[in-house]
Design an enzyme around this catalytic site. Structure first.
Site, mmCIF file in Angstrom:
data_model
loop_
_atom_site.group_PDB
_atom_site.id
_atom_site.type_symbol
_atom_site.label_atom_id
_atom_site.label_comp_id
_atom_site.label_asym_id
_atom_site.label_seq_id
_atom_site.Cartn_x
_atom_site.Cartn_y
_atom_site.Cartn_z
ATOM 1 N N ILE A 41 2.425 -9.270 -18.535
ATOM 2 C CA ILE A 41 3.226 -8.160 -18.018
ATOM 3 C C ILE A 41 4.652 -8.613 -17.760
ATOM 4 C CG2 ILE A 41 3.507 -6.501 -16.135
ATOM 5 C CD1 ILE A 41 0.461 -6.557 -15.785
ATOM 6 N N ARG A 100 -0.800 -6.714 -6.485
ATOM 7 C CA ARG A 100 -1.876 -6.524 -5.512
ATOM 8 C C ARG A 100 -1.274 -6.498 -4.107
ATOM 9 N NH1 ARG A 100 -4.544 -4.948 -8.993
ATOM 10 N NH2 ARG A 100 -6.657 -5.510 -9.643
ATOM 11 N N GLU A 111 -0.510 2.259 2.337
ATOM 12 C CA GLU A 111 -1.259 2.041 3.563
ATOM 13 C C GLU A 111 -0.536 2.798 4.673
ATOM 14 O OE1 GLU A 111 -0.784 -2.050 5.254
ATOM 15 O OE2 GLU A 111 -0.079 -2.496 3.224
ATOM 16 N N HIS A 129 -1.924 3.538 -6.725
ATOM 17 C CA HIS A 129 -2.545 2.546 -7.613
ATOM 18 C C HIS A 129 -2.697 3.090 -9.037
ATOM 19 C CE1 HIS A 129 -5.685 -0.942 -7.972
ATOM 20 N NE2 HIS A 129 -4.588 -1.145 -8.670
ATOM 21 N N GLY A 168 -0.769 1.942 -11.700
ATOM 22 C CA GLY A 168 -0.096 1.049 -12.638
ATOM 23 C C GLY A 168 -0.712 1.027 -14.020
#
Length: 392
Positions: A150, A233, A260, A274, A276
């Site tokens: 990546i 992460r 969060e 999330h 990606g």
């Protein structure tokens, strides 16, 4: 016939790689030889004795009990690079959202429901557009932490957009180094990267050495007004340190793929759910890569892209193939070869590789090994698992 148990929804393009005549695939199979999954957590699930391999259709494997698998001789695969383009494109979107107040401008425009005349709305937009001014990416410096599949694609993209690129990766492999554009300036440590960058994007795995890699100490070295992007992460970033850096102005924006409660509804945070690797293309690529790796292992004993076993490959099975894994201590292979000599087993070809505390061997034999041979190899001290693979 091999049984492959599925978890999550796996792309049909991936599942179609399992030939119907040689494979049974489904979510409710008993005694499977393999699992294929995405994000389902397996830590609490019992491990069947039949299980030989697990393929995670994605890069991270924190949802797999890898140590338990290793102890039982079970190969854990991932699919590095299969979702790289999807993540790369979201990094670009994140940088654009952070540099231009696109979200604020959209919300402002959508809020003007009281205006019914197009000319009046046009005048208001012209008068207020300066509130949403930002800056361009061209000429800015992007710091990339992690220069693998990546990271190298992100570097290519940033250079093509006229950005300067700096990179830091303490575990850069030779293969990754070859992929890396020559214009990327290598930094020796994280602090040096943070000090020179306008944007920093994270692309390292969540392992013990990277836990809270971005903390109050490392962020103190950052250039004032840095934009930090985390599509790797959540464990890599200490959220409390990021919030403190945002309050002080050390960070201008935080863009993350792991919301969060502490970061929700902040104007200086762009938190995404999330996504990606959430593209149709990425899910297909990951599923096909995972399926191909499982097939190559189940049918030939070959291992590529495992997170716990060494890369070990041989050509197609011509006769009979025996594979075994063992604790990486001296003498094991020699003891196995001594058994072959004693029991008059003819070895045609072999390869032996090791990775840390684990070793793996592929041995081609002239004849099908008998139950006596297999039992004798399994009984060798430090051998974990023995398997026979026959040619179709």
């Amino acid at each position: 016939m091999f049984k492959v148990k599925t978890y999550n929804k796996i792309s049909e393009k991936g599942l179609s790689r399992f030939n119907g005549g040689d494979y049974q695939v489904g979510a409710d199979l008993e005694a499977p030889e393999a699992y294929i999954l995405r994000s389902h957590k397996l830590h609490a699930e019992a491990i069947p004795e039949s299980l030989l391999a697990v393929a995670r259709a994605g890069a991270g494997v924190n949802n797999l009990p890898v140590e338990d698998y290793t102890a039982k001789g079970i190969v854990a695969f991932n699919t590095p690079g299969a979702n790289a383009n999807a993540v790369k494109e979201l990094v670009l979107a994140g940088m654009l959202l952070a540099s231009r107040d696109i979200i604020g401008g959209r919300d402002f425009a959508n809020a003007q429901t009281q205006i019914t005349d197009a000319a009046d709305m046009g005048k208001l937009m012209e008068a207020e557009k300066k509130r949403f001014a930002g800056n361009e990416l061209t000429g800015k410096t992007l710091g990339i932490v992690g220069l693998g599949a990546i990271g190298s694609m992100v570097a290519d993209m940033a250079l093509a957009m006229g950005m300067k690129v700096a990179g830091f990766d303490p575990a850069l492999s030779v293969e990754a180094a070859w992929r890396l554009p020559a214009l990327v300036e290598r930094k020796e440590n994280l602090q040096g990267l943070l000090a020179c960058s306008d944007y920093v994007t994270i692309h390292v795995p969540a392992i013990e050495p990277t836990k809270n890699m971005f903390n109050s100490d490392s962020l103190a070295a950052a250039k004032d007004g840095l934009v930090l992007l985390n599509f790797a992460r959540e464990a890599i970033v200490d959220t409390s340190a990021v919030l403190a850096a945002l309050e002080s102005g050390k960070l201008r924006k935080y863009v993350c793929d792991f919301p969060e409660p502490a970061v929700i509804n902040r104007s200086d945070v762009i938190a995404l759910p999330h996504i990606g690797a959430s593209t149709a293309e990425a899910e297909e690529n990951c599923a096909m890569m995972a399926a191909n790796q499982l097939r190559d292992f189940l049918e030939h004993g070959n291992i590529v892209n495992s997170v716990n076993f060494p890369v070990t490959t041989m050509g197609p099975v011509e006769g009979y193939r025996l594979t075994f894994s063992n604790q990486n201590v001296s003498g094991v292979l020699g003891n196995v070869l001594s058994i072959f000599k004693e029991l008059d087993v003819n070895v045609i070809d072999m390869v032996n590789k090791s990775r840390g505390d684990l070793a793996y061997s592929i041995i081609d034999l002239a004849e099908m090994p008998t139950a006596e041979v297999i039992a004798a190899v399994q009984a060798v001290e430090h051998v974990i698992r023995v398997r026979v693979v026959a040619a179709k």
